[in-house]
Write a protein that holds these residues in place. Sequence first.
Motif, PDB file in Angstrom:
ATOM      1  N   ASP A   8      81.755  87.399 122.537  1.00  0.00           N
ATOM      2  CA  ASP A   8      81.679  88.561 123.422  1.00  0.00           C
ATOM      3  C   ASP A   8      80.298  89.210 123.356  1.00  0.00           C
ATOM      4  O   ASP A   8      79.756  89.658 124.369  1.00  0.00           O
ATOM      5  CB  ASP A   8      82.752  89.583 123.058  1.00  0.00           C
TER       6      ASP A   8
ATOM      7  N   ILE B 255      77.910  87.001 125.353  1.00  0.00           N
ATOM      8  CA  ILE B 255      78.129  87.153 126.792  1.00  0.00           C
ATOM      9  C   ILE B 255      77.509  88.453 127.300  1.00  0.00           C
ATOM     10  O   ILE B 255      76.818  88.473 128.328  1.00  0.00           O
ATOM     11  CB  ILE B 255      79.634  87.106 127.099  1.00  0.00           C
TER      12      ILE B 255
ATOM     13  N   ARG C 201      74.356  88.691 130.040  1.00  0.00           N
ATOM     14  CA  ARG C 201      74.545  89.381 131.311  1.00  0.00           C
ATOM     15  C   ARG C 201      73.523  90.489 131.517  1.00  0.00           C
ATOM     16  O   ARG C 201      73.166  90.820 132.662  1.00  0.00           O
ATOM     17  CB  ARG C 201      75.974  89.922 131.395  1.00  0.00           C
TER      18      ARG C 201
ATOM     19  N   ARG D  71      84.104  74.850 124.796  1.00  0.00           N
ATOM     20  CA  ARG D  71      83.804  76.021 125.611  1.00  0.00           C
ATOM     21  C   ARG D  71      82.312  76.330 125.516  1.00  0.00           C
ATOM     22  O   ARG D  71      81.697  76.180 124.454  1.00  0.00           O
ATOM     23  CB  ARG D  71      84.598  77.240 125.144  1.00  0.00           C
TER      24      ARG D  71
ATOM     25  N   VAL E 121      79.002  78.980 127.355  1.00  0.00           N
ATOM     26  CA  VAL E 121      78.595  80.137 128.148  1.00  0.00           C
ATOM     27  C   VAL E 121      77.307  79.778 128.868  1.00  0.00           C
ATOM     28  O   VAL E 121      76.383  79.222 128.258  1.00  0.00           O
ATOM     29  CB  VAL E 121      78.368  81.370 127.251  1.00  0.00           C
ATOM     30  N   ASP E 122      77.232  80.081 130.181  1.00  0.00           N
ATOM     31  CA  ASP E 122      76.012  79.763 130.909  1.00  0.00           C
ATOM     32  C   ASP E 122      75.022  80.921 130.847  1.00  0.00           C
ATOM     33  O   ASP E 122      75.280  81.967 130.237  1.00  0.00           O
ATOM     34  CB  ASP E 122      76.314  79.346 132.355  1.00  0.00           C
TER      35      ASP E 122
ATOM     36  N   LEU F 260      74.132  83.132 132.826  1.00  0.00           N
ATOM     37  CA  LEU F 260      74.563  84.396 133.418  1.00  0.00           C
ATOM     38  C   LEU F 260      75.729  85.029 132.672  1.00  0.00           C
ATOM     39  O   LEU F 260      76.252  86.062 133.089  1.00  0.00           O
ATOM     40  CB  LEU F 260      74.927  84.180 134.886  1.00  0.00           C
ATOM     41  N   GLY F 261      76.179  84.380 131.589  1.00  0.00           N
ATOM     42  CA  GLY F 261      77.259  84.935 130.789  1.00  0.00           C
ATOM     43  C   GLY F 261      78.645  84.538 131.241  1.00  0.00           C
ATOM     44  O   GLY F 261      79.628  85.180 130.865  1.00  0.00           O
ATOM     45  N   HIS F 262      78.754  83.488 132.030  1.00  0.00           N
ATOM     46  CA  HIS F 262      80.058  82.993 132.483  1.00  0.00           C
ATOM     47  C   HIS F 262      80.560  81.923 131.518  1.00  0.00           C
ATOM     48  O   HIS F 262      79.789  81.058 131.081  1.00  0.00           O
ATOM     49  CB  HIS F 262      79.959  82.402 133.887  1.00  0.00           C
ATOM     50  N   VAL F 263      81.845  81.959 131.208  1.00  0.00           N
ATOM     51  CA  VAL F 263      82.440  81.005 130.271  1.00  0.00           C
ATOM     52  C   VAL F 263      82.962  79.787 131.027  1.00  0.00           C
ATOM     53  O   VAL F 263      83.599  79.910 132.079  1.00  0.00           O
ATOM     54  CB  VAL F 263      83.593  81.652 129.479  1.00  0.00           C
ATOM     55  N   HIS F 264      82.689  78.599 130.480  1.00  0.00           N
ATOM     56  CA  HIS F 264      83.141  77.336 131.073  1.00  0.00           C
ATOM     57  C   HIS F 264      83.952  76.569 130.040  1.00  0.00           C
ATOM     58  O   HIS F 264      83.585  76.523 128.868  1.00  0.00           O
ATOM     59  CB  HIS F 264      81.944  76.483 131.503  1.00  0.00           C
TER      60      HIS F 264
END
Length: 311
Positions: A49, A52, A56, A157, A159-160, A162-166
Motif C-alpha cells: 500500500d 502504491i 501514484r 502480483r 504494481v505498474d 501508475l500504481g495499478h495492481v496486476h
Amino acid sequence: MVMLAHKADFLGKLPHIRGRLVEDAPLSRLSWFRTGGTADLLFEPADADDLIAFLRALPTDVPVTVIGVGSNLLVRDGGVAGVVIRLGRGFAGIETRGDIVKAGAGAMDVHVARKAQEAGLAGLEFLVGVPGTIGGAVRMNAGAYGREVKDVLLHARAVDRLGHVHELDLVDMGYSYRHADVADDLIFIDAAFKGTTDDKATIAARMDEITTARADSQPIGTRTGGSTFKNPEGGKRAWELIDEAGCRGFAIGDAMVSDKHCNFLINRGKATAAEIEAVGETVRARVKEASGVELEWEIKRIGREAGEGAA
C-alpha cells in the motif's frame, strides 16, 4: 544533487509515507560488487500500500529503477537518476498452505527454499542456488541446477508505474530462458509457487547437494554479481567459451574474471563499476573473436557513467 528540477516541489507535496526515503543515497552498500554511485532518491516502502501511494504521487517523468539485494546488479559510478525503489522487510514474508508457497518479492530465494523444505514441499530446492530475492527471480525467470521459476510459479502480483495492481498467471509471464515477456515498469510484490509433497530429510539432502556444488564451483564470499553472462542456446556454456578465449583471471585494476568460475566477475577490493564493466566487455569481445558467439549480459547494469549528466 542531480534530481529533476521539481524534486523539492514533489517532496513537499508527497503524501504521508511509512517507508524510508533518502536523498543522495549511496548504492554501493546495496550491491554485492560494493561499487557504484548514489541514487537521487532511494525509497524503501513499508508495504504494498505504501508503494502504491508513492507511485501514484510520483510525477510520471521521474524515472524509476527497482532493485533487490543487489546480487546480480552493477550500479554504474555516476549513480542513478530519479527514484530507486528497494523492496525490503515489508515484502519478505513467506507462508505455506497445502502445497502452495507464497512469498513476498523481498524474500530471499534461499529462505523460500528452506520454508518449503520445512513444510515438506519439494520442487523449490533449486532456489538455494539462486542468490537474490523472489522479485528478481520472478522478473528474470531465474534458475539453477536444472530448474527455473517457470517450473514452479503459479501466479504473481505486480504494481505498474501508475500504481495499478496486476495479477499475472504463469502464461502471462511469457517466460523463456532468463527472461519474462512482461512490461518493464512492473514491480513484482509477491508470488505463489506450487510444490509437491516429499520427505523433509530427502528435500534437505538435495538442498545440501546444491549448496555444496555451488560452494565448490563458484567464488562464494567474494564481491561478485553472480553469473555474468547468459548461456548461449545450444553448444557450449558461457564459462567454457570464456575459458577457451583465454579470459580466466583477466583483470583491469581490481576487477577480475574469477579463477574459480570464469563466468563470474569479482571486485578484489577497490574496483570501480567502470572497470568491472570494461572487463565484461573485453570478455565479450574476445569470446566473439574466438568463437563467433556474442555473449549476452545476465547481470543488470543500471545508472550513468561517472561524469555523465542527469537523464
